[in-house]
Design an enzyme around this catalytic site. Structure first.
Site, PDB file in Angstrom:
ATOM      1  N   LYS A  39      -1.986  15.699 -10.446  1.00 38.94           N
ATOM      2  CA  LYS A  39      -1.535  15.333 -11.801  1.00 38.94           C
ATOM      3  C   LYS A  39      -0.713  16.459 -12.436  1.00 38.94           C
ATOM      4  O   LYS A  39       0.161  16.200 -13.267  1.00 38.94           O
ATOM      5  CB  LYS A  39      -2.726  14.935 -12.653  1.00 38.94           C
ATOM      6  CG  LYS A  39      -3.379  13.631 -12.182  1.00 38.94           C
ATOM      7  CD  LYS A  39      -2.341  12.490 -12.107  1.00 38.94           C
ATOM      8  CE  LYS A  39      -2.957  11.178 -11.733  1.00 38.94           C
ATOM      9  NZ  LYS A  39      -2.001  10.054 -11.714  1.00 38.94           N
ATOM     10  N   ASP A  47       0.880  -1.173   0.000  1.00 37.68           N
ATOM     11  CA  ASP A  47       0.000   0.000   0.000  1.00 37.68           C
ATOM     12  C   ASP A  47       0.912   1.215   0.000  1.00 37.68           C
ATOM     13  O   ASP A  47       1.549   1.505   1.017  1.00 37.68           O
ATOM     14  CB  ASP A  47      -0.901  -0.004   1.240  1.00 37.68           C
ATOM     15  CG  ASP A  47      -1.842   1.203   1.276  1.00 37.68           C
ATOM     16  OD1 ASP A  47      -2.860   1.124   1.977  1.00 37.68           O
ATOM     17  OD2 ASP A  47      -1.535   2.223   0.615  1.00 37.68           O
ATOM     18  N   THR A  63     -11.420   2.108 -16.895  1.00 32.69           N
ATOM     19  CA  THR A  63     -10.802   1.315 -15.825  1.00 32.69           C
ATOM     20  C   THR A  63     -11.679   1.417 -14.580  1.00 32.69           C
ATOM     21  O   THR A  63     -12.714   2.073 -14.571  1.00 32.69           O
ATOM     22  CB  THR A  63      -9.400   1.847 -15.473  1.00 32.69           C
ATOM     23  OG1 THR A  63      -9.551   3.103 -14.778  1.00 32.69           O
ATOM     24  CG2 THR A  63      -8.538   2.018 -16.705  1.00 32.69           C
ATOM     25  N   TYR A  86      -7.492  16.363  -7.375  1.00 30.23           N
ATOM     26  CA  TYR A  86      -6.930  15.334  -8.258  1.00 30.23           C
ATOM     27  C   TYR A  86      -6.075  15.971  -9.342  1.00 30.23           C
ATOM     28  O   TYR A  86      -4.941  15.549  -9.591  1.00 30.23           O
ATOM     29  CB  TYR A  86      -8.045  14.508  -8.882  1.00 30.23           C
ATOM     30  CG  TYR A  86      -7.575  13.516  -9.913  1.00 30.23           C
ATOM     31  CD1 TYR A  86      -7.693  13.784 -11.280  1.00 30.23           C
ATOM     32  CD2 TYR A  86      -7.011  12.313  -9.521  1.00 30.23           C
ATOM     33  CE1 TYR A  86      -7.260  12.871 -12.231  1.00 30.23           C
ATOM     34  CE2 TYR A  86      -6.575  11.397 -10.460  1.00 30.23           C
ATOM     35  CZ  TYR A  86      -6.698  11.686 -11.813  1.00 30.23           C
ATOM     36  OH  TYR A  86      -6.263  10.785 -12.749  1.00 30.23           O
TER      37      TYR A  86
HETATM   38  N1  LIG Z   1      -8.730   5.790 -15.983  1.00 37.06           N
HETATM   39  C1  LIG Z   1      -8.641   7.062 -16.321  1.00 37.06           C
HETATM   40  O1  LIG Z   1      -9.614   7.672 -16.820  1.00 37.06           O
HETATM   41  C2  LIG Z   1      -7.375   7.805 -16.069  1.00 37.06           C
HETATM   42  C3  LIG Z   1      -6.407   7.316 -15.213  1.00 37.06           C
HETATM   43  N2  LIG Z   1      -5.277   8.042 -14.999  1.00 37.06           N
HETATM   44  C4  LIG Z   1      -4.253   7.552 -14.089  1.00 37.06           C
HETATM   45  O2  LIG Z   1      -3.882   6.238 -14.447  1.00 37.06           O
HETATM   46  C5  LIG Z   1      -3.315   5.596 -13.315  1.00 37.06           C
HETATM   47  C6  LIG Z   1      -3.874   4.190 -13.201  1.00 37.06           C
HETATM   48  O3  LIG Z   1      -5.239   4.281 -12.888  1.00 37.06           O
HETATM   49  P1  LIG Z   1      -6.330   3.328 -13.591  1.00 37.06           P
HETATM   50  O4  LIG Z   1      -5.655   2.161 -14.186  1.00 37.06           O
HETATM   51  O5  LIG Z   1      -7.216   4.165 -14.402  1.00 37.06           O
HETATM   52  O6  LIG Z   1      -7.201   2.914 -12.331  1.00 37.06           O
HETATM   53  P2  LIG Z   1      -7.402   1.536 -11.558  1.00 37.06           P
HETATM   54  O7  LIG Z   1      -8.179   1.895 -10.345  1.00 37.06           O
HETATM   55  O8  LIG Z   1      -7.886   0.472 -12.453  1.00 37.06           O
HETATM   56  O9  LIG Z   1      -5.917   1.133 -11.118  1.00 37.06           O
HETATM   57  C7  LIG Z   1      -5.304   1.792 -10.065  1.00 37.06           C
HETATM   58  C8  LIG Z   1      -4.162   0.910  -9.636  1.00 37.06           C
HETATM   59  O10 LIG Z   1      -3.512   1.534  -8.544  1.00 37.06           O
HETATM   60  C9  LIG Z   1      -3.464   0.632  -7.454  1.00 37.06           C
HETATM   61  N3  LIG Z   1      -3.571   1.343  -6.185  1.00 37.06           N
HETATM   62  C10 LIG Z   1      -4.611   2.079  -5.747  1.00 37.06           C
HETATM   63  N4  LIG Z   1      -4.367   2.517  -4.502  1.00 37.06           N
HETATM   64  C11 LIG Z   1      -3.149   2.019  -4.155  1.00 37.06           C
HETATM   65  C12 LIG Z   1      -2.354   2.097  -2.996  1.00 37.06           C
HETATM   66  N5  LIG Z   1      -2.773   2.774  -1.913  1.00 37.06           N
HETATM   67  N6  LIG Z   1      -1.162   1.481  -2.984  1.00 37.06           N
HETATM   68  C13 LIG Z   1      -0.737   0.787  -4.067  1.00 37.06           C
HETATM   69  N7  LIG Z   1      -1.439   0.676  -5.203  1.00 37.06           N
HETATM   70  C14 LIG Z   1      -2.639   1.282  -5.227  1.00 37.06           C
HETATM   71  C15 LIG Z   1      -4.637  -0.317  -7.656  1.00 37.06           C
HETATM   72  O11 LIG Z   1      -4.370  -1.570  -7.117  1.00 37.06           O
HETATM   73  P3  LIG Z   1      -4.815  -2.099  -5.676  1.00 37.06           P
HETATM   74  O12 LIG Z   1      -6.227  -1.665  -5.416  1.00 37.06           O
HETATM   75  O13 LIG Z   1      -4.649  -3.579  -5.837  1.00 37.06           O
HETATM   76  O14 LIG Z   1      -3.847  -1.497  -4.707  1.00 37.06           O
HETATM   77  C16 LIG Z   1      -4.639  -0.444  -9.169  1.00 37.06           C
HETATM   78  O15 LIG Z   1      -3.741  -1.434  -9.565  1.00 37.06           O
HETATM   79  C17 LIG Z   1      -3.629   6.501 -12.120  1.00 37.06           C
HETATM   80  O16 LIG Z   1      -2.471   7.228 -11.754  1.00 37.06           O
HETATM   81  C18 LIG Z   1      -4.692   7.441 -12.664  1.00 37.06           C
HETATM   82  O17 LIG Z   1      -4.692   8.706 -12.008  1.00 37.06           O
HETATM   83  C19 LIG Z   1      -5.036   9.236 -15.628  1.00 37.06           C
HETATM   84  C20 LIG Z   1      -5.965   9.736 -16.486  1.00 37.06           C
HETATM   85  C21 LIG Z   1      -7.196   9.063 -16.776  1.00 37.06           C
HETATM   86  N1  LIG Z   2      -8.927   9.493 -13.545  1.00 37.00           N
HETATM   87  C1  LIG Z   2      -9.709  10.435 -14.301  1.00 37.00           C
HETATM   88  C2  LIG Z   2     -10.384  11.373 -13.387  1.00 37.00           C
HETATM   89  O1  LIG Z   2     -10.621  11.015 -12.232  1.00 37.00           O
HETATM   90  C3  LIG Z   2      -8.863  11.246 -15.200  1.00 37.00           C
HETATM   91  O2  LIG Z   2      -7.681  11.475 -14.849  1.00 37.00           O
HETATM   92  O3  LIG Z   2      -9.388  11.641 -16.243  1.00 37.00           O
END
Ligand SMILES: NC(=O)C1=CN([C@@H]2O[C@H](COP(=O)(O)OP(=O)(O)OC[C@H]3O[C@@H](n4cnc5c(N)ncnc54)[C@H](OP(=O)(O)O)[C@@H]3O)[C@@H](O)[C@H]2O)C=CC1
Ligand SMILES: N[C@@H](C=O)C(=O)O
Length: 260
Positions: A157, A62, A188, A153
């Site tokens: 970023k 975590d 996601t 958020y």
């Molecule tokens: N999806 C979107 O629309 C967008 C996403 N992003 C960014 O992409 C990245 C990935 O997110 P996304 O794949 O979309 O989301 P998901 O929620 O599918 O994945 C998030 C990942 O982060 C892990 N995670 C969450 N909290 C913790 C923690 N406390 N410690 C360790 N790992 C953690 C989760 O695993 P677990 O719960 O097993 O710990 C999971 O593997 C993020 O940085 C997000 O901000 C950016 C722009 C757009």
């Molecule tokens: N994760 C999305 C907003 O919460 C994004 O970055 O667009």
């Protein structure tokens, strides 16, 4: 054991991180997967080991917890097989600023900012010493868009983007590639996890398309990769307008518009 650099991916249990794991495994690169859900990571690792033959370590952590972050940071710092860091783990935070609790905002900063910074700090000196390697930080277009109303958020970023650009400026000449990847809405679990209203989601890119585009940018050594931005010229113009301002900051007197 691959002769290519091992890739450590945070947030590898789902979404973008899991897709990165798939893509790098299919390139024959060994992996270190980091997230809280060990069961999901082990399932992914078993599938990818069977399909690609790469070595995969699963690390339950975590990244908002100091001891866990320290352990991952130690692995990144000391395992010289790790040549690529995918700083992906992150979360969203729904709601408006004044309705978000301070603790929720602090937890978001711990994951989206502090953990990203710590792991970049852990790997950068070793990559500079080697004169090679890559750091990929997953930002968001939201970091460019206060108008989207995702203030906390988006601020996290914006940090990721600036950190990446600053690291690219400092480490690029030393042989280290730093990439900021700026997705927009991507399909996601982040939306459900962050409590977003399912009836009010933006249009969503498929995660495979996002990551495949990000890998094109990675292979081209692009500093800032924005898969949803159709006209790259708009980003270049934005960068150019920003850079035109820089010489004007070296001034000792306030601008006329601020004279009473
Ligand atoms: N999806 C979107 O629309 C967008 C996403 N992003 C960014 O992409 C990245 C990935 O997110 P996304 O794949 O979309 O989301 P998901 O929620 O599918 O994945 C998030 C990942 O982060 C892990 N995670 C969450 N909290 C913790 C923690 N406390 N410690 C360790 N790992 C953690 C989760 O695993 P677990 O719960 O097993 O710990 C999971 O593997 C993020 O940085 C997000 O901000 C950016 C722009 C757009
Ligand atoms: N994760 C999305 C907003 O919460 C994004 O970055 O667009």
């Amino acid at each position: 054991m691959s002769d290519q650099p091992t890739v450590l991916i945070t947030g590898a249990s789902s979404g973008i991180g899991a897709a990165y794991a798939d893509r790098f495994a299919r390139r024959g690169q060994d992996l270190v997967l980091v997230a809280r859900d060990e069961v999901r990571m082990e399932a992914l690792a078993s599938k990818l080991r069977a399909q690609t033959g790469v070595s995969i370590d699963v690390v339950k952590a975590d990244l908002t917890q100091a001891a866990d972050l320290a352990a991952v940071s130690k692995r990144v710092r000391e395992d010289d097989r790790i040549g690529v860091l995918i700083n992906n783990a992150g979360a969203g935070l729904s709601g408006v600023f004044v309705e978000q609790s301070s603790i929720a905002q602090q937890n978001l900063v711990a994951l989206n900012v502090a953990a990203v910074l710590e792991l970049a700090n852990a790997i950068a000196p070793r990559l500079v010493q080697a004169g090679s390697g890559a750091i990929v930080n997953i930002g968001s277009v939201v970091g460019l868009a206060p108008e989207f109303g995702l203030t906390t958020y988006g601020a996290t970023k914006a940090f990721v983007l600036f950190l990446s650009q600053g690291l690219a400026f400092e480490l690029g000449p030393k042989g280290v590639y730093v990439q900021a990847v700026l997705p927009s809405g991507t399909r996601t679990e982040i939306w459900d996890r962050s409590g977003a209203d399912p009836a009010n989601l933006p249009s969503l890119m498929e995660v495979a398309d996002l990551v495949d585009a990000a890998m094109v940018g990675f292979d081209r050594r692009e500093p800032v990769t924005i898969p949803p931005l159709q006209d790259a010229g708009l980003w270049e113009a934005f960068q150019g307008a920003r850079q035109v301002m820089l010489p004007g900051f070296a001034t000792t007197v306030p601008a006329d518009r601020y004279r009473g």
